[in-house]
Design a protein around this motif. Sequence first.
Motif, PDB file in Angstrom:
ATOM      1  N   GLY A  89       0.806  -1.221   0.000  1.00  0.00           N
ATOM      2  CA  GLY A  89       0.000   0.000   0.000  1.00  0.00           C
ATOM      3  C   GLY A  89       0.838   1.270   0.000  1.00  0.00           C
ATOM      4  N   PRO A  90       1.792   1.412   0.934  1.00  0.00           N
ATOM      5  CA  PRO A  90       2.635   2.609   0.932  1.00  0.00           C
ATOM      6  C   PRO A  90       3.466   2.775  -0.341  1.00  0.00           C
ATOM      7  N   VAL A  91       3.975   1.676  -0.889  1.00  0.00           N
ATOM      8  CA  VAL A  91       4.750   1.787  -2.131  1.00  0.00           C
ATOM      9  C   VAL A  91       3.872   2.331  -3.255  1.00  0.00           C
ATOM     10  N   LEU A  92       2.652   1.821  -3.365  1.00  0.00           N
ATOM     11  CA  LEU A  92       1.733   2.316  -4.392  1.00  0.00           C
ATOM     12  C   LEU A  92       1.386   3.783  -4.153  1.00  0.00           C
ATOM     13  N   ALA A  93       1.169   4.152  -2.899  1.00  0.00           N
ATOM     14  CA  ALA A  93       0.890   5.555  -2.583  1.00  0.00           C
ATOM     15  C   ALA A  93       2.064   6.430  -2.998  1.00  0.00           C
ATOM     16  N   GLY A  94       3.283   5.956  -2.758  1.00  0.00           N
ATOM     17  CA  GLY A  94       4.465   6.705  -3.157  1.00  0.00           C
ATOM     18  C   GLY A  94       4.595   6.820  -4.664  1.00  0.00           C
ATOM     19  N   ILE A 154       2.256   6.851  -6.801  1.00  0.00           N
ATOM     20  CA  ILE A 154       1.197   7.704  -7.335  1.00  0.00           C
ATOM     21  C   ILE A 154       1.333   9.144  -6.858  1.00  0.00           C
ATOM     22  N   GLY A 155       1.599   9.317  -5.569  1.00  0.00           N
ATOM     23  CA  GLY A 155       1.563  10.659  -4.996  1.00  0.00           C
ATOM     24  C   GLY A 155       2.879  11.220  -4.512  1.00  0.00           C
ATOM     25  N   GLY A 156       3.956  10.450  -4.567  1.00  0.00           N
ATOM     26  CA  GLY A 156       5.250  10.954  -4.134  1.00  0.00           C
ATOM     27  C   GLY A 156       5.637  10.507  -2.734  1.00  0.00           C
ATOM     28  N   PRO A 157       6.832  10.897  -2.278  1.00  0.00           N
ATOM     29  CA  PRO A 157       7.352  10.439  -0.975  1.00  0.00           C
ATOM     30  C   PRO A 157       6.461  10.783   0.210  1.00  0.00           C
ATOM     31  N   LEU A 158       5.856  11.972   0.202  1.00  0.00           N
ATOM     32  CA  LEU A 158       5.012  12.365   1.331  1.00  0.00           C
ATOM     33  C   LEU A 158       3.809  11.442   1.458  1.00  0.00           C
ATOM     34  N   ALA A 159       3.156  11.171   0.337  1.00  0.00           N
ATOM     35  CA  ALA A 159       2.003  10.270   0.354  1.00  0.00           C
ATOM     36  C   ALA A 159       2.419   8.872   0.787  1.00  0.00           C
ATOM     37  N   GLY A 160       3.552   8.403   0.268  1.00  0.00           N
ATOM     38  CA  GLY A 160       4.029   7.074   0.635  1.00  0.00           C
ATOM     39  C   GLY A 160       4.373   6.967   2.105  1.00  0.00           C
ATOM     40  N   ALA A 161       5.061   7.990   2.624  1.00  0.00           N
ATOM     41  CA  ALA A 161       5.439   7.971   4.041  1.00  0.00           C
ATOM     42  C   ALA A 161       4.210   8.026   4.938  1.00  0.00           C
ATOM     43  N   ALA A 162       3.226   8.852   4.570  1.00  0.00           N
ATOM     44  CA  ALA A 162       2.018   8.978   5.389  1.00  0.00           C
ATOM     45  C   ALA A 162       1.218   7.674   5.392  1.00  0.00           C
ATOM     46  N   ALA A 163       1.088   7.050   4.222  1.00  0.00           N
ATOM     47  CA  ALA A 163       0.404   5.754   4.165  1.00  0.00           C
ATOM     48  C   ALA A 163       1.179   4.713   4.964  1.00  0.00           C
ATOM     49  N   ALA A 189       9.283   1.975   2.938  1.00  0.00           N
ATOM     50  CA  ALA A 189       8.767   1.471   1.662  1.00  0.00           C
ATOM     51  C   ALA A 189       8.010   2.558   0.912  1.00  0.00           C
ATOM     52  N   GLY A 190       7.187   3.314   1.643  1.00  0.00           N
ATOM     53  CA  GLY A 190       6.441   4.395   1.005  1.00  0.00           C
ATOM     54  C   GLY A 190       7.351   5.486   0.468  1.00  0.00           C
ATOM     55  N   ILE A 191       8.383   5.814   1.227  1.00  0.00           N
ATOM     56  CA  ILE A 191       9.333   6.847   0.785  1.00  0.00           C
ATOM     57  C   ILE A 191      10.077   6.385  -0.466  1.00  0.00           C
ATOM     58  N   ILE A 192      10.490   5.126  -0.475  1.00  0.00           N
ATOM     59  CA  ILE A 192      11.207   4.589  -1.636  1.00  0.00           C
ATOM     60  C   ILE A 192      10.310   4.597  -2.870  1.00  0.00           C
ATOM     61  N   GLY A 193       9.034   4.253  -2.682  1.00  0.00           N
ATOM     62  CA  GLY A 193       8.097   4.316  -3.802  1.00  0.00           C
ATOM     63  C   GLY A 193       7.991   5.726  -4.359  1.00  0.00           C
TER      64      GLY A 193
END
Length: 256
Positions: free
Chosen positions: A111-116, A118-127, A153-157
């Motif tokens: 989930g966080p990787v996909l958020a990242g 689609i929406g960038g590091p901030l979205a990935g980190a928040a998810a 994982a979200g930040i890397i995405g």
Amino acid sequence: MYIDNRLPKKYQGSRLWLAVMAAGSGLYLLIALLQEKSLLDFGLPLMERLAIVLLVLYFFVRSDLAEAYRKGVATRTDLLWLVLIFGVLSIYGTLRGFQIDDVILNFRDLGPVLAGLIGGPLAGAAAGLIGGGYRYSLGGWTALPCAVATVAAGIIGGIARRYWKTFTPLRLAILGVGVEALHILVILPLLTLGHPTSEVLDVIRHTFPAMSLVMVAGLIIYLMVEDQYRKICDMKDLVTWVRQDIDPDYDPDKEE
């Protein structure tokens, strides 16, 4: 095969030789994967549980939210919804995992990787904070490294989104394996120092193959769903263009 491709033309093997080598390599890899017990016991069942993820992605790519990110006009409200959707998807990845002693074999990082992506590091980190926070609340000696890894994982995405203008199956496969390698081979051992090494190695052996497989599958599913939707949109645009060329008075907005 790689070396053969680099040789001068006259020294390269025949197509038959390349076909035999490719088939042999593929068969060897398949046998190696099938012999990996953790992959059979946990990887394939986790793949089955990705069905709900496919459903979520199917509706997401058709939403106004996804369209806003495609056009680069997403607002803070869109960011909030993106984080919530994929943060909840991260929690689902934990809930639908397998409990092995104090370890949960899961697809939480997806989930966080996909958020990242689609929406960038901030979205990935928040998810990742949502999914990682939930995992941390469950406790266990792997709670901290798993929570930290989910945020990472979200930040890397998000970083991948900035550096890769287009996504391909190979790139997403590298991303998926890389995220799980960081999670299981780096963050887990570092944040469990002092814990028995044998238990840490058991966790690595049981989780890395299966979770890498599921992560890669989830990312490629997203790519396929997104590409399919774009093709449908392109086809609709083509049909509209042809009809307008035939009938200059044609207005697609007025068509029921």
